[in-house]
Write a protein that holds these residues in place. Structure first.
Motif, mmCIF file in Angstrom:
data_model
loop_
_atom_site.group_PDB
_atom_site.id
_atom_site.type_symbol
_atom_site.label_atom_id
_atom_site.label_comp_id
_atom_site.label_asym_id
_atom_site.label_seq_id
_atom_site.Cartn_x
_atom_site.Cartn_y
_atom_site.Cartn_z
ATOM 1 N N LEU A 56 1.250 -1.626 -0.015
ATOM 2 C CA LEU A 56 0.433 0.048 -0.010
ATOM 3 C C LEU A 56 0.801 1.423 0.044
ATOM 4 C CD1 LEU A 56 -2.513 -1.525 2.546
ATOM 5 C CD2 LEU A 56 -3.207 -1.024 -0.434
ATOM 6 N N ASP A 83 1.592 -4.907 3.151
ATOM 7 C CA ASP A 83 0.507 -5.145 4.030
ATOM 8 C C ASP A 83 -0.586 -5.416 4.313
ATOM 9 O OD1 ASP A 83 2.787 -1.798 4.531
ATOM 10 O OD2 ASP A 83 1.996 -1.576 2.256
ATOM 11 N N ALA A 87 -4.774 -4.902 5.670
ATOM 12 C CA ALA A 87 -6.034 -3.948 5.658
ATOM 13 C C ALA A 87 -7.223 -4.823 6.026
ATOM 14 C CB ALA A 87 -6.433 -3.310 4.625
ATOM 15 N N VAL A 112 -5.008 -0.352 8.606
ATOM 16 C CA VAL A 112 -4.529 -0.477 8.020
ATOM 17 C C VAL A 112 -3.172 -0.716 8.627
ATOM 18 C CG1 VAL A 112 -2.520 0.951 6.241
ATOM 19 C CG2 VAL A 112 -4.681 0.752 5.430
ATOM 20 N N LEU A 141 -8.534 0.689 -1.557
ATOM 21 C CA LEU A 141 -9.476 -0.385 -1.124
ATOM 22 C C LEU A 141 -10.718 -0.262 -1.143
ATOM 23 C CD1 LEU A 141 -7.244 -0.044 2.495
ATOM 24 C CD2 LEU A 141 -6.662 -1.903 0.406
ATOM 25 N N ASN A 161 -6.339 4.964 -1.527
ATOM 26 C CA ASN A 161 -4.299 6.082 -1.270
ATOM 27 C C ASN A 161 -4.240 6.650 -1.841
ATOM 28 O OD1 ASN A 161 -2.052 5.373 -0.594
ATOM 29 N ND2 ASN A 161 -2.148 3.462 -1.060
ATOM 30 N N GLY A 184 0.569 5.031 1.590
ATOM 31 C CA GLY A 184 -0.188 3.992 2.260
ATOM 32 C C GLY A 184 -1.591 5.094 3.620
#
Length: 401
Positions: A246, A253, A255, A267, A304, A319, A324
Motif C-alpha cells: 500500500l 501491508d 488491511a 491498515v 481499498l 490511496n 499508504g
C-alpha cells in the motif's frame, strides 16, 4: 445516473526536456449505477473467472441456504445459470484456481455448518463435476487457494471460526487431496489472506481474529506448515482481510475491515520481519465484512474497497500518492445486504468492475461498471489539460509549510 468523486494522484511530467516536475493531478473515480443478476437464497461470496474459456468472465457463488453453488456463464450479451449441490450445509464462501493443472478453473466451496469443503473440478466447458468433500475444522468461514509448499500445485487454506484454527489441505500433485493439518491461530478467526510478508519467497498467512480484535501473522516454512510470528491490535470486530503493498516500499501491508460498531478499515504497515504499525482506523459504511485491494482509479497505487452489509453500498478508500494513507471513504450505491465482493473486467474495457454478493432469500449479484479515468496533467479534474491547470499550479507557488 452516475456517482462521481474526485481523488488526488501523482504524475511526473517533463517540461521542455530540461527538468521533471512531480505535480498533483486528479483521478476521477466513477461507477455507473449497478445492474444485477439473480442469485439464490443468501449468496455470501463470489468469484469472477473465465470458466468456459470463451474470453468472457463468468460468475460463481455459493447460496448459503440453498446449500448449492450457482454458476452464471456469460457470453456476448447473454448468459445462462446452473446450480450444483455442494453436498454440504450452509455453503458460504468460495475460491477459484486450476487445481488439477488441466488448464481450466476449478472451484472450492466452504460449508460452514457441515464442517467441510466441496471441491468442484471443471470439465472445461464451465460445467462442474460432482464435488468431493474434505473435512476441516468447525465453522469454516473462508477458503483460499495458493501453493504453500512450493511444489507448483495449488493447496487449500480454510479459516475455522469455532475451532480457532486454519486447515491446510496439500495437493497430491494431481488435483486430489489426502494430507491435511490444522494450525491454531487465535480467537474466532473470520478470514485469512496469503502473501509473502517477509520477502523470503514463501507464502505467509495473516488471519483476522474476531474474538480478540487482532490480526495474527504466521510465517510459512516452505513445506506447507507455518510458524507463529505475532499478533497486532485492530479496531473491534475484525472480519475481512486483504494484503497489498500500500505504501510502495516493496513490503506487503495488511488491511482489515471491522464490523459494527467499528465500521472501519485498519491498515497495518509492514515494517519488515514480524513488525507492523497500525494506522488510525478509517470510517466506511455500515457493517463491512470484506476488504479488497486494487487500483480502482489507475493512478499507480492500490486503493481499498469494502462492501457494507447494512448500508446498501460499497466504500472506496483512495490511496493518497502511494503513501499508504487514505482519505475519507467514498460511497457508491450497490445491493443491500452485501457480504463479499470481487473485481473483474466484465465489459472488457480494461477497467476493474465491482461485483458484489447480497444475501437474503432473494439473493442479488450487483455489478458496478467502472467508468473511472485518470488524465496526467489534469490538475482541476475537468477531463481536459489546459491553461486552468497551469493556473492551479501557480496558485500553489511559494514556500512549503
Amino acid at each position: 445516473m452516475k456517482y462521481t468523486s474526485i481523488i488526488h494522484a501523482f504524475r511526473s511530467i517533463s517540461i521542455s526536456c530540461i527538468f521533471t516536475l512531480t505535480l498533483p493531478t486528479y483521478g476521477v473515480v466513477e461507477f455507473d449505477v449497478p445492474y444485477t443478476y439473480d442469485g439464490g437464497n443468501s449468496p455470501h461470496d463470489i468469484v469472477a473467472v473465465d470458466l468456459n474459456g470463451d474470453g468472457y468472465l463468468d460468475l460463481a457463488f455459493p447460496n448459503a441456504h440453498d446449500h448449492n453453488l450457482q454458476v452464471i456463464l456469460r457470453y456476448d450479451g447473454t448468459h445462462s445459470s446452473t446450480t450444483y449441490a455442494t453436498g454440504g450445509s450452509n455453503s458460504t464462501h468460495i475460491a477459484s484456481g486450476d487445481i488439477d493443472h488441466d488448464g481450466d478453473i476449478d472451484l472450492v466451496v466452504a460449508n460452514t455448518d457441515s464442517n467441510d469443503i466441496s471441491v468442484f473440478h471443471n470439465t472445461g466447458t464451465g460445467v462442474m463435476g460432482t464435488p468431493s468433500l474434505l473435512a476441516v475444522g468447525s465453522g469454516p468461514i473462508s477458503v483460499g487457494l495458493a501453493d504453500f509448499n512450493s511444489d507448483g500445485w495449488l493447496d487449500i487454506v480454510i479459516t475455522n471460526y469455532y475451532t480457532n484454527d486454519v486447515t491446510i489441505w496439500l495437493n497430491d500433485n494431481n488435483g486430489a487431496f489426502s494430507v491435511s493439518y490444522n494450525t491454531a491461530v487465535g480467537s474466532s478467526p473470520t478470514d485469512s489472506v496469503h502473501a509473502d510478508l517477509n520477502r523470503d519467497g514463501i507464502l505467509d498467512l495473516a488471519v483476522s481474529l474476531f474474538g480478540s480484535d487482532e490480526v495474527a501473522v504466521l510465517h510459512g516454512v516452505g513445506d506447507g506448515t507455518f510458524v507463529w510470528c505475532n499478533v497486532f491490535s485492530v479496531d473491534a470486530n475484525p472480519h475481512g482481510i486483504g494484503a497489498a503493498d500500500l505504501n510502495q516500499d516493496g513490503l506487503i501491508d495488511i488491511a482489515v475491515a471491522s464490523e459494527n460498531p467499528s465500521n472501519s478499515v485498519t491498515v497495518l504497515i509492514n515494517d519488515g520481519g514480524c513488525d507492523f504499525t497500525a494506522n488510525d482506523p478509517i470510517s466506511v459504511g455500515n457493517h463491512p465484512q470484506d476488504v479488497e485491494a486494487i487500483d480502482v482509479d489507475f493512478d499507480g497505487d492500490i486503493d481499498l474497497v469494502t462492501p457494507n452489509r447494512n448500508s446498501g453500498n460499497v466504500s472506496v478508500l483512495a490511496n493518497f500518492f502511494g503513501s499508504g494513507d487514505f482519505g475519507d471513504s467514498q460511497e457508491f450505491v450497490a445491493g443491500f445486504g452485501e457480504r463479499e465482493l470481487t473485481f473483474g473486467d466484465l465489459d472488457r474495457d480494461g477497467k476493474p468492475d465491482i461485483i458484489s454478493a447480497s444475501g437474503g432469500t432473494d439473493g442479488v449479484i450487483s455489478v458496478l461498471t467502472n467508468l473511472s479515468s485518470n488524465c496526467p496533467g489534469d490538475i482541476t479534474g475537468d477531463g481536459i489539460v489546459d491553461i486552468n491547470d497551469i493556473f492551479a499550479i501557480l496558485g500553489l507557488w511559494g514556500v512549503c509549510p
